[in-house]
Design an enzyme around this catalytic site. Structure first.
Site, PDB file in Angstrom:
ATOM      1  N   ASP A 210       0.857  -1.208   0.000  1.00  0.00           N
ATOM      2  CA  ASP A 210       0.000   0.000   0.000  1.00  0.00           C
ATOM      3  C   ASP A 210       0.881   1.242   0.000  1.00  0.00           C
ATOM      4  OD1 ASP A 210       0.398   0.972   3.061  1.00  0.00           O
ATOM      5  OD2 ASP A 210       0.350  -1.204   2.973  1.00  0.00           O
ATOM      6  N   ASP A 212       0.588   3.625   2.285  1.00  0.00           N
ATOM      7  CA  ASP A 212       0.327   4.175   3.618  1.00  0.00           C
ATOM      8  C   ASP A 212      -0.830   5.186   3.510  1.00  0.00           C
ATOM      9  OD1 ASP A 212       0.916   4.014   6.354  1.00  0.00           O
ATOM     10  OD2 ASP A 212       2.082   5.850   6.274  1.00  0.00           O
TER      11      ASP A 212
HETATM   12  N1  LIG Z   1       1.256   1.258   5.799  1.00  0.00           N
HETATM   13  C1  LIG Z   1       1.767   0.397   6.655  1.00  0.00           C
HETATM   14  N2  LIG Z   1       2.216   0.797   7.868  1.00  0.00           N
HETATM   15  C2  LIG Z   1       2.751  -0.094   8.724  1.00  0.00           C
HETATM   16  N3  LIG Z   1       2.854  -1.411   8.495  1.00  0.00           N
HETATM   17  C3  LIG Z   1       2.412  -1.854   7.305  1.00  0.00           C
HETATM   18  N4  LIG Z   1       2.406  -3.101   6.795  1.00  0.00           N
HETATM   19  C4  LIG Z   1       1.856  -3.010   5.563  1.00  0.00           C
HETATM   20  N5  LIG Z   1       1.517  -1.734   5.273  1.00  0.00           N
HETATM   21  C5  LIG Z   1       1.855  -0.995   6.351  1.00  0.00           C
END
Ligand SMILES: Nc1ncnc2[nH]cnc12
Ligand SMILES: CSC[C@H]1O[C@H](OP(=O)(O)O)[C@H](O)[C@@H]1O
Length: 288
Positions: A210, A212
């Protein structure tokens, strides 16, 4: 004979390793408590290997609840010399799209001191070098393996290790981007520190799941989105492991990881309590 020479710690979405032969489930007890689950030992293409799901089967443990010391000590007890971590991470850079692989080579610590991240204390003080927190040789092998498996892979980059379990605020996400970090997760720094103290090489296959919460044209991170990307890419992650294991097998440890403790212990040997010596014998016995 050692039970395993390569250890794989599976993160979110990777709870088992298919394709292993002569499989045994091994319960390992340690002076630091119980690991996240039983280790699965066996061979992968003839290489002795141990697999451990970081959060336990069924994903029962928060990043802050994982007993990282027991997990790493257990690997050492099985004979493991190199640990490959497979982890889900959020991307902090446009060019690292969901589905891409990153082999991080640095960390920024945003944990909160809740987790135990050292084997030392209780009457013995040691300070290991951690300027280069992952094994360069192992990371090279993981990068080559990722390319061989057909992944889009990025070599190097800083992994922000946050405490969680809630994901970051938008302001935090922007701040990490200003620091030019590459990815964010909640687990790998703690493992890397303990692996260094245990003189085990540590390298990471990070799967970007992703963006974030900083990206204006992508949804904010959610477990649902993370799981979907992991499910689409789990076969590729396993393929990378297979290539990496085959490439590493039989290679001498020519990196400094295997002697990280040589000059690290500062305590006068005569003041170290007997019980502490006994608990750490597997790690420090050769230096006492
Ligand atoms: N955006 C994110 N922040 C922290 N851990 C994650 N693991 C997968 N995506 C994450
Ligand atoms: C399921 S999203 C957050 C979760 O995923 C990552 O886990 P791991 O490093 O074990 O793959 C991240 O660190 C969080 O624990």
């Amino acid at each position: 004979m050692k039970d395993a020479v390569i250890g794989v710690i599976g993160g979110s979405g990777l709870y088992e390793m298919e394709g292993m032969e002569d499989v045994r489930r091994v319960q390992v007890e340690t002076p630091f408590g119980t690991p996240s689950d039983e280790y699965v030992t066996g061979t992968l293409n003839g290489v002795r290997m141990a697999f451990l799901p970081r959060h336990g089967r069924g994903h029962r443990l928060l990043p802050s609840e994982v007993n990282y010391r027991a997990n790493i000590y257990g690997m050492k007890k099985l004979g493991v010399e190199r640990i490959i971590s497979v982890s889900a991470v959020g991307s902090l850079k446009e060019m690292i799209a969901p589905g891409h692989i990153v082999i991080p080579d640095q960390f920024i610590d945003r944990t909160k001191g809740i987790r135990k991240d050292t084997f030392f204390g209780e009457g013995i003080v040691a300070h290991v070098g951690f300027a280069d927190p992952v094994c360069n040789d192992l990371s090279e092998a993981l990068y080559a393996a990722a390319l061989k498996a057909g992944a889009v892979a990025h070599k190097g980059g800083t992994y922000i290790c946050m405490e969680g379990p809630a994901f970051s605020t938008r302001a935090e996400s922007f701040m990490y981007r200003e620091r030019e970090a590459a990815v964010i997760g909640m687990t790998n720094l703690t493992e890397a520190k303990l692996a260094r103290e245990a003189e085990i090489c540590y390298g990471i296959i990070a799967l970007s799941t992703d963006y974030d919460c900083w990206h204006t044209s992508h949804d904010d991170v959610s477990v649902e989105a993370v799981v979907q990307i992991i499910q689409q890419n789990v076969a590729m992650a396993k393929e990378i492991i297979r290539h990496a294991v085959a490439a590493i097998d039989g290679r001498e440890q020519s990196c400094p990881c295997g002697s990280a403790l040589q000059y690290a212990i500062i305590s006068d040997r005569s003041v170290i309590p007997a019980e502490t010596k006994q608990n750490l014998d597997l790690l420090i016995g050769k230096y006492l």
